[in-house]
Structure formats: structure tokens, C-alpha cells
Design a protein around this motif. Structure first.
Motif, PDB file in Angstrom:
ATOM      1  N   ASP A   1       0.849  -1.190   0.000  1.00 31.19           N
ATOM      2  CA  ASP A   1       0.000   0.000   0.000  1.00 31.19           C
ATOM      3  C   ASP A   1       0.885   1.240   0.000  1.00 31.19           C
ATOM      4  OD1 ASP A   1      -1.840   2.042   0.440  1.00 31.19           O
ATOM      5  OD2 ASP A   1      -3.002   0.894   1.892  1.00 31.19           O
ATOM      6  N   PRO A   2       0.796   2.081  -1.048  1.00 34.40           N
ATOM      7  CA  PRO A   2       1.624   3.291  -1.078  1.00 34.40           C
ATOM      8  C   PRO A   2       1.218   4.315  -0.029  1.00 34.40           C
ATOM      9  CG  PRO A   2       0.079   3.276  -2.908  1.00 34.40           C
ATOM     10  CD  PRO A   2      -0.022   1.940  -2.259  1.00 34.40           C
ATOM     11  N   GLU A   3       0.044   4.152   0.576  1.00 34.40           N
ATOM     12  CA  GLU A   3      -0.413   5.077   1.608  1.00 34.40           C
ATOM     13  C   GLU A   3      -0.210   4.463   2.992  1.00 34.40           C
ATOM     14  OE1 GLU A   3      -4.384   6.304   0.822  1.00 34.40           O
ATOM     15  OE2 GLU A   3      -3.950   6.951  -1.221  1.00 34.40           O
ATOM     16  N   ASP A   4       1.036   4.380   3.408  1.00 36.82           N
ATOM     17  CA  ASP A   4       1.393   3.902   4.740  1.00 36.82           C
ATOM     18  C   ASP A   4       1.192   2.401   4.891  1.00 36.82           C
ATOM     19  OD1 ASP A   4       2.171   3.684   7.338  1.00 36.82           O
ATOM     20  OD2 ASP A   4       0.550   4.901   8.180  1.00 36.82           O
ATOM     21  N   SER A   5       2.061   1.651   4.278  1.00 38.70           N
ATOM     22  CA  SER A   5       1.977   0.191   4.345  1.00 38.70           C
ATOM     23  C   SER A   5       2.214  -0.344   5.754  1.00 38.70           C
ATOM     24  CB  SER A   5       3.000  -0.430   3.388  1.00 38.70           C
ATOM     25  OG  SER A   5       4.329  -0.088   3.773  1.00 38.70           O
ATOM     26  N   GLU A   6       2.868   0.444   6.606  1.00 37.30           N
ATOM     27  CA  GLU A   6       3.141  -0.022   7.968  1.00 37.30           C
ATOM     28  C   GLU A   6       1.873  -0.065   8.823  1.00 37.30           C
ATOM     29  OE1 GLU A   6       6.348   1.841   9.990  1.00 37.30           O
ATOM     30  OE2 GLU A   6       7.676   1.838   8.243  1.00 37.30           O
ATOM     31  N   ASN A   7       0.894   0.744   8.471  1.00 36.85           N
ATOM     32  CA  ASN A   7      -0.297   0.856   9.310  1.00 36.85           C
ATOM     33  C   ASN A   7      -1.398  -0.084   8.821  1.00 36.85           C
ATOM     34  OD1 ASN A   7      -2.146   1.679  11.229  1.00 36.85           O
ATOM     35  ND2 ASN A   7      -2.613   3.624  10.221  1.00 36.85           N
ATOM     36  N   PHE A   8      -1.083  -1.361   8.766  1.00 36.61           N
ATOM     37  CA  PHE A   8      -2.066  -2.352   8.345  1.00 36.61           C
ATOM     38  C   PHE A   8      -3.242  -2.423   9.319  1.00 36.61           C
ATOM     39  CE2 PHE A   8      -3.561  -6.764   8.890  1.00 36.61           C
ATOM     40  CZ  PHE A   8      -4.149  -6.960   7.654  1.00 36.61           C
ATOM     41  N   GLU A   9      -2.997  -2.126  10.573  1.00 34.02           N
ATOM     42  CA  GLU A   9      -4.051  -2.263  11.586  1.00 34.02           C
ATOM     43  C   GLU A   9      -5.263  -1.386  11.313  1.00 34.02           C
ATOM     44  OE1 GLU A   9      -3.078  -2.738  15.794  1.00 34.02           O
ATOM     45  OE2 GLU A   9      -0.974  -2.748  15.213  1.00 34.02           O
TER      46      GLU A   9
END
Length: 211
Positions: A40-48
């Protein structure tokens, strides 16, 4: 070489939109396997942020296995989204208090579907929605923008709204054998050694590699 470390957030240099989300999820009721990534190009770290209505007092878990590929916009609806449906109105009066809490649902009044479980080596396409308590089997594929309301068998391609089986990737006996082989549980050195077999379609050769 045995591939990227499963303990880094972004395994592709200069491409932060892909994230090994085991290393960013902090909710103890979300369990992610090694090498599973979210793109996800829009903040892949924030899957939660894609795990919705996941309230700790309910206690349901989202469990996702190893080597899964999750496309942008994949969302999981959890059991906290459920309203009481046995009465005339489904409106959640009780959550607003001020006297309305007197109609607080009793234990067992709210639908509860249990944990949501995604197996290993599962590919979930763009913008899919997974409903509470669904089980998606090992090796399954869910096509883009599907709404998954019931279980998806292992090594099955499913899609649509509601999602239905489209095609079996392998005959049932082969799918069962692949689950028994469970290559995703091999040591990473063995996986790396036999990558060409794992990405091919010769089950007999894979069986030989499994020993």
C-alpha cells in the motif's frame, strides 16, 4: 543467500509501499506470520487501520499465516461490528448511555462468528472485504473487490460479492498433499534451496524435496 530477513519492515530497498507487517502490528489479537506482506503506497506499515471494529473486550483474533500477499485496501470486519438482530430494531441504543444502557445486550445476544483465520501462502487481491469468522485455506486466492462471507477452501480461487469458488487450483487429493507437505514451515534455508520447485507445478518433485 536465504532471502530477506523476516524481521525487517521493508524488504525491498527504496520501495516502502511493501511491508512485512509482522514487524509493525502491535495488537496482540492480530497474529501475522513471517514474510506476509501488505502492499500500500499510503502507509503500508499501518495495516491495523484495515482491521475494523476490533474491540479488545470481545476477544476475537485475526490470524494470518506465513508468505501471504495482501493487496492495497484489503479490510477485515471483526465481530465488534455486529448488532443484535433478534429484536425489532437493530439500532445500538445502549452505546449512547443516558438511560439507554438499560437495553444492553446480554451475553450471547450479539452474533459472534469467532476468529478470522487466513492460512499460509494466500493471495488476497485489491480492495477485498473479509467478514467476521471467515476461514481462508492455505494456498487460496481471493480476487479483487470480493466480499468474503463464508469459508474459502484451501487452494481455491474465489471471487465476487458474495465470494464464491471459481476454480480449484489443484485436484482435492493434490491440495491435501500440498497441505501435508506444508512447505511454508520448512526452514528458510530449505525453502531457498527449493524455490524453483515451490514456484513450479510439479507436485511429485516437491514431494521428493520434502523428503
Amino acid at each position: 543467500m536465504n532471502g530477506p530477513s523476516p524481521n525487517i519492515k521493508h524488504p525491498m530497498a527504496g520501495f516502502p509501499q511493501v511491508c512485512f507487517i509482522k514487524n509493525t502490528v502491535v495488537n496482540p489479537n492480530i497474529v501475522i506470520g513471517d514474510y506476509t506482506y501488505y502492499d500500500d503506497p499510503e502507509d503500508s506499515e499501518n495495516f491495523e487501520r484495515n482491521v475494523l471494529y476490533h474491540y479488545p473486550f470481545i476477544g476475537d483474533r485475526l490470524v494470518i499465516g506465513k508468505f501471504c500477499a495482501l493487496a492495497r485496501g484489503v479490510k477485515f470486519i471483526m465481530n465488534g461490528a455486529n448488532h443484535k438482530i433478534s429484536g425489532i430494531s437493530t439500532y445500538p441504543f445502549q452505546i449512547f448511555g443516558n438511560g439507554w444502557e438499560k437495553v444492553m445486550p446480554q451475553s450471547g445476544d450479539l452474533p459472534y462468528k469467532g476468529d478470522t483465520v487466513v492460512g499460509n501462502d494466500v493471495w488476497i487481491g485489491y480492495d477485498c472485504l473479509i467478514m467476521p469468522g471467515v476461514k481462508i485455506g492455505n494456498g487460496a486466492i481471493v480476487s479483487s473487490r470480493s466480499v468474503v462471507v463464508s469459508d474459502v477452501p484451501p487452494y481455491t480461487i474465489a471471487g465476487g460479492n458474495p465470494a464464491k469458488p471459481i476454480k480449484e487450483r489443484f485436484p482435492p487429493e493434490i491440495a491435501a498433499e500440498l497441505e501435508a507437505i506444508a512447505w511454508w514451515d520448512w526452514p528458510i534455508e530449505k525453502i531457498s534451496q527449493h524455490l524453483s520447485v515451490i514456484v513450479a507445478a510439479d507436485v511429485e518433485v516437491l514431494r521428493t524435496c520434502a523428503g
